[in-house]
Design a protein around this motif. Structure first.
Motif, PDB file in Angstrom:
ATOM      1  N   LYS A  50       1.088  -1.665  -0.004  1.00 52.94           N
ATOM      2  CA  LYS A  50       0.124   0.451   0.382  1.00 52.94           C
ATOM      3  C   LYS A  50       1.090   1.095   0.019  1.00 52.94           C
ATOM      4  CE  LYS A  50      -1.211   0.134   5.241  1.00 52.94           C
ATOM      5  NZ  LYS A  50       0.116   1.424   4.948  1.00 52.94           N
ATOM      6  N   ASP A  51       2.438   0.880   0.054  1.00 51.92           N
ATOM      7  CA  ASP A  51       2.977   1.758   0.602  1.00 51.92           C
ATOM      8  C   ASP A  51       3.427   2.324  -0.874  1.00 51.92           C
ATOM      9  OD1 ASP A  51       2.441   3.219   3.092  1.00 51.92           O
ATOM     10  OD2 ASP A  51       3.771   1.744   3.539  1.00 51.92           O
ATOM     11  N   ILE A  52       3.179   1.797  -1.990  1.00 52.61           N
ATOM     12  CA  ILE A  52       3.970   2.313  -3.038  1.00 52.61           C
ATOM     13  C   ILE A  52       3.498   3.042  -3.827  1.00 52.61           C
ATOM     14  CG2 ILE A  52       4.274   0.193  -5.502  1.00 52.61           C
ATOM     15  CD1 ILE A  52       4.936  -1.978  -4.098  1.00 52.61           C
ATOM     16  N   ASP A  53       4.119   4.085  -4.309  1.00 54.05           N
ATOM     17  CA  ASP A  53       3.132   5.576  -4.537  1.00 54.05           C
ATOM     18  C   ASP A  53       2.973   5.502  -6.472  1.00 54.05           C
ATOM     19  OD1 ASP A  53       3.439   7.448  -2.449  1.00 54.05           O
ATOM     20  OD2 ASP A  53       4.870   6.604  -2.183  1.00 54.05           O
ATOM     21  N   ALA A  54       3.415   4.456  -6.952  1.00 52.67           N
ATOM     22  CA  ALA A  54       3.580   4.728  -8.651  1.00 52.67           C
ATOM     23  C   ALA A  54       4.508   3.084  -9.137  1.00 52.67           C
ATOM     24  CB  ALA A  54       3.958   6.157  -9.558  1.00 52.67           C
ATOM     25  N   VAL A  55       4.274   2.999  -9.978  1.00 56.19           N
ATOM     26  CA  VAL A  55       4.816   1.895 -10.794  1.00 56.19           C
ATOM     27  C   VAL A  55       5.257   2.184 -12.489  1.00 56.19           C
ATOM     28  CG1 VAL A  55       4.238  -1.172 -11.780  1.00 56.19           C
ATOM     29  CG2 VAL A  55       3.719   0.604  -9.371  1.00 56.19           C
ATOM     30  N   VAL A  56       6.346   2.272 -12.904  1.00 59.57           N
ATOM     31  CA  VAL A  56       6.962   2.448 -13.638  1.00 59.57           C
ATOM     32  C   VAL A  56       6.990   1.417 -15.014  1.00 59.57           C
ATOM     33  CG1 VAL A  56       8.353   3.770 -15.362  1.00 59.57           C
ATOM     34  CG2 VAL A  56       7.386   4.663 -13.391  1.00 59.57           C
ATOM     35  N   ILE A  57       7.011   0.291 -16.202  1.00 58.73           N
ATOM     36  CA  ILE A  57       7.038  -0.153 -16.698  1.00 58.73           C
ATOM     37  C   ILE A  57       7.702  -0.351 -18.676  1.00 58.73           C
ATOM     38  CG2 ILE A  57       6.008  -2.334 -17.917  1.00 58.73           C
ATOM     39  CD1 ILE A  57       5.201  -2.941 -14.945  1.00 58.73           C
ATOM     40  N   ALA A  75      -4.554  -3.945  -4.403  1.00 57.40           N
ATOM     41  CA  ALA A  75      -4.972  -2.988  -5.037  1.00 57.40           C
ATOM     42  C   ALA A  75      -6.586  -2.463  -4.399  1.00 57.40           C
ATOM     43  CB  ALA A  75      -4.058  -2.304  -5.882  1.00 57.40           C
ATOM     44  N   MET A  76      -7.447  -4.053  -4.557  1.00 56.32           N
ATOM     45  CA  MET A  76      -8.724  -3.718  -5.195  1.00 56.32           C
ATOM     46  C   MET A  76      -9.200  -4.452  -3.283  1.00 56.32           C
ATOM     47  SD  MET A  76     -11.180  -6.286  -6.543  1.00 56.32           S
ATOM     48  CE  MET A  76     -10.518  -7.624  -6.664  1.00 56.32           C
ATOM     49  N   VAL A  77      -8.444  -5.844  -2.901  1.00 56.72           N
ATOM     50  CA  VAL A  77      -8.731  -5.302  -1.635  1.00 56.72           C
ATOM     51  C   VAL A  77      -8.761  -4.423  -0.856  1.00 56.72           C
ATOM     52  CG1 VAL A  77      -7.885  -6.854   0.213  1.00 56.72           C
ATOM     53  CG2 VAL A  77      -8.412  -8.243  -1.888  1.00 56.72           C
ATOM     54  N   GLY A  78      -7.865  -3.142  -1.009  1.00 52.81           N
ATOM     55  CA  GLY A  78      -7.001  -2.633   0.088  1.00 52.81           C
ATOM     56  C   GLY A  78      -7.785  -1.131  -0.480  1.00 52.81           C
ATOM     57  N   MET A  79      -8.802  -1.723  -1.538  1.00 57.02           N
ATOM     58  CA  MET A  79      -9.684  -0.274  -1.153  1.00 57.02           C
ATOM     59  C   MET A  79     -10.717  -0.534  -0.441  1.00 57.02           C
ATOM     60  SD  MET A  79     -11.463   0.210  -4.705  1.00 57.02           S
ATOM     61  CE  MET A  79     -12.576  -0.629  -4.822  1.00 57.02           C
ATOM     62  N   GLN A  80     -10.587  -2.066  -0.451  1.00 64.09           N
ATOM     63  CA  GLN A  80     -12.331  -2.656  -0.280  1.00 64.09           C
ATOM     64  C   GLN A  80     -12.197  -2.275   1.891  1.00 64.09           C
ATOM     65  OE1 GLN A  80     -12.570  -6.220  -1.606  1.00 64.09           O
ATOM     66  NE2 GLN A  80     -13.547  -5.528  -3.258  1.00 64.09           N
ATOM     67  N   LEU A  81     -10.986  -2.730   2.402  1.00 66.44           N
ATOM     68  CA  LEU A  81     -10.349  -2.354   3.249  1.00 66.44           C
ATOM     69  C   LEU A  81     -10.232  -0.014   4.056  1.00 66.44           C
ATOM     70  CD1 LEU A  81      -7.961  -4.991   4.264  1.00 66.44           C
ATOM     71  CD2 LEU A  81     -10.954  -5.485   4.724  1.00 66.44           C
ATOM     72  N   GLU A  83      -7.246   0.430   3.184  1.00 64.02           N
ATOM     73  CA  GLU A  83      -6.211   0.856   3.524  1.00 64.02           C
ATOM     74  C   GLU A  83      -5.103   1.689   2.351  1.00 64.02           C
ATOM     75  OE1 GLU A  83      -4.637  -2.597   4.753  1.00 64.02           O
ATOM     76  OE2 GLU A  83      -6.271  -2.690   6.776  1.00 64.02           O
ATOM     77  N   TRP A  84      -5.843   1.919   0.920  1.00 63.79           N
ATOM     78  CA  TRP A  84      -5.164   2.191  -0.220  1.00 63.79           C
ATOM     79  C   TRP A  84      -5.837   3.713  -0.469  1.00 63.79           C
ATOM     80  CZ3 TRP A  84      -2.030  -1.102  -4.377  1.00 63.79           C
ATOM     81  CH2 TRP A  84      -1.240  -1.625  -3.111  1.00 63.79           C
ATOM     82  N   ASN A  85      -4.301   4.372  -0.444  1.00 63.90           N
ATOM     83  CA  ASN A  85      -4.995   4.886  -1.913  1.00 63.90           C
ATOM     84  C   ASN A  85      -5.498   4.748  -3.254  1.00 63.90           C
ATOM     85  OD1 ASN A  85      -4.815   6.995   0.464  1.00 63.90           O
ATOM     86  ND2 ASN A  85      -2.684   7.416   0.764  1.00 63.90           N
ATOM     87  N   VAL A  86      -5.790   5.115  -4.011  1.00 65.88           N
ATOM     88  CA  VAL A  86      -6.497   4.331  -5.637  1.00 65.88           C
ATOM     89  C   VAL A  86      -6.779   5.604  -6.172  1.00 65.88           C
ATOM     90  CG1 VAL A  86      -6.793   2.342  -4.562  1.00 65.88           C
ATOM     91  CG2 VAL A  86      -8.849   3.846  -4.894  1.00 65.88           C
TER      92      VAL A  86
END
Length: 244
Positions: A50-57, A75-81, A83-86
C-alpha cells in the motif's frame, strides 16, 4: 535516492526469487520499476504494498509484467479495506494497446501512457526515456532527483543511443543477459562486455549488472564487464540498498 534490487533475473525467476525489478525511493516516495514474476511477493520484504506510490513498466514481456494482475488484486482488497490510496498509477508505453489497457483495473490502478520523448515528474523524480533494441518496444529510463541520476537500460541489445542517454550517470543498471558466445545468436540483449563498454563510454560512476541468466558461470559475465569498464562494477544484489 535509494535503489533496492527486488529481483535480478531475466526470462523467469530463480527459485524463491523474482525477475528483474527495482524499488526507487526518496523522501518517503516509492516507485516500483517493473513488476514481473515473483515481484509482488519479494517487494514486501522492503515495503508494504500500500506504500508503493507508482509503478513504471519498461515493456510487456511476462518477466516484466507478470505480477501486475496480482498487484491489482492487492490494490482492490486494499480499497475495500479503505487502506489504500487508489488509483495506483502504472506508467508504461501504449504501443501495445492490449497490454496498456490491462494496466487500468476497476478504479484501483490506472495506466498512464509514456513516450520516448517524454520528460515526466514522478514523485520527486524527473524521468526520461530512450527506446531500446529489443524484439518488442521497450524503454530505458533515466531517473534524476536534480542531484543524482540512475539509468536503467531495461532489455536491449547494444544501441549507440544509450551512450548519451546514460552520460555521467551516478548509477548505471545495465542488462547483461548474454555470455559472449551467444552474441548474434540470441537477439535483444547485451553481454557483460557490452554493459561495461556502455558504462565506460557514458562515463558512468558505478555499474550494476542485471537481467542475469540462470545458467552458466555468472562470474564470466562479471569478468567480461571488467575488461571494458575500470570503475565500480558488480552484480546487482537482491535486497541491498544503493544510496546515491
Amino acid at each position: 535516492m535509494k535503489i533496492t534490487p527486488i529481483g535480478i533475473w531475466g526470462g523467469y525467476p530463480n527459485k524463491n526469487e523474482a525477475t528483474c525489478a527495482y524499488l526507487i525511493e526518496q523522501d518517503g516516495y516509492r516507485c516500483l520499476l517493473d513488476c514481473g514474476s515473483g515481484v509482488v511477493a519479494a517487494v514486501q520484504n522492503y515495503t508494504e504494498l500500500k506504500d508503493i506510490d507508482a509503478v513504471v513498466i519498461s515493456h510487456y514481456h511476462p518477466d516484466h509484467v507478470a505480477d501486475i494482475g496480482v498487484l491489482q488484486h492487492a490494490a482492490m482488497v486494499g480499497m475495500q479495506l479503505k487502506e489504500w490510496n487508489v488509483p495506483l498509477p502504472i506508467y508504461a508505453h501504449d504501443k501495445d494497446k492490449e497490454g496498456f489497457a490491462s494496466l487500468s483495473y476497476k478504479g484501483v490502478t490506472e495506466g498512464r501512457a509514456i513516450h520516448s520523448d517524454d520528460t515526466l515528474d514522478i514523485g520527486p523524480f524527473q524521468v526520461t526515456f530512450c527506446e531500446t533494441d529489443h524484439p518488442v518496444y521497450c524503454l530505458a529510463m533515466r531517473f534524476t532527483n536534480g542531484e543524482r541520476t540512475a539509468v536503467f537500460t531495461a532489455d536491449t541489445a547494444w544501441k549507440d543511443e544509450l551512450v548519451p542517454f546514460a552520460e555521467s550517470a551516478d548509477l548505471l543498471v545495465a542488462e547483461s543477459n548474454l555470455y559472449e558466445k551467444y552474441l548474434g545468436i540470441i537477439q535483444g540483449h547485451m553481454s557483460g562486455n557490452q554493459a561495461g563498454k556502455l558504462a565506460s563510454e557514458a562515463s558512468a560512476k558505478q555499474l550494476l549488472l542485471t537481467h542475469l541468466p540462470q545458467y552458466g558461470e555468472l562470474s564470466e559475465i562479471l569478468a567480461e564487464a571488467k575488461k571494458t569498464y575500470s570503475g565500480d562494477v558488480s552484480f546487482a544484489e537482491i535486497g541491498k540498498s544503493y544510496q546515491l
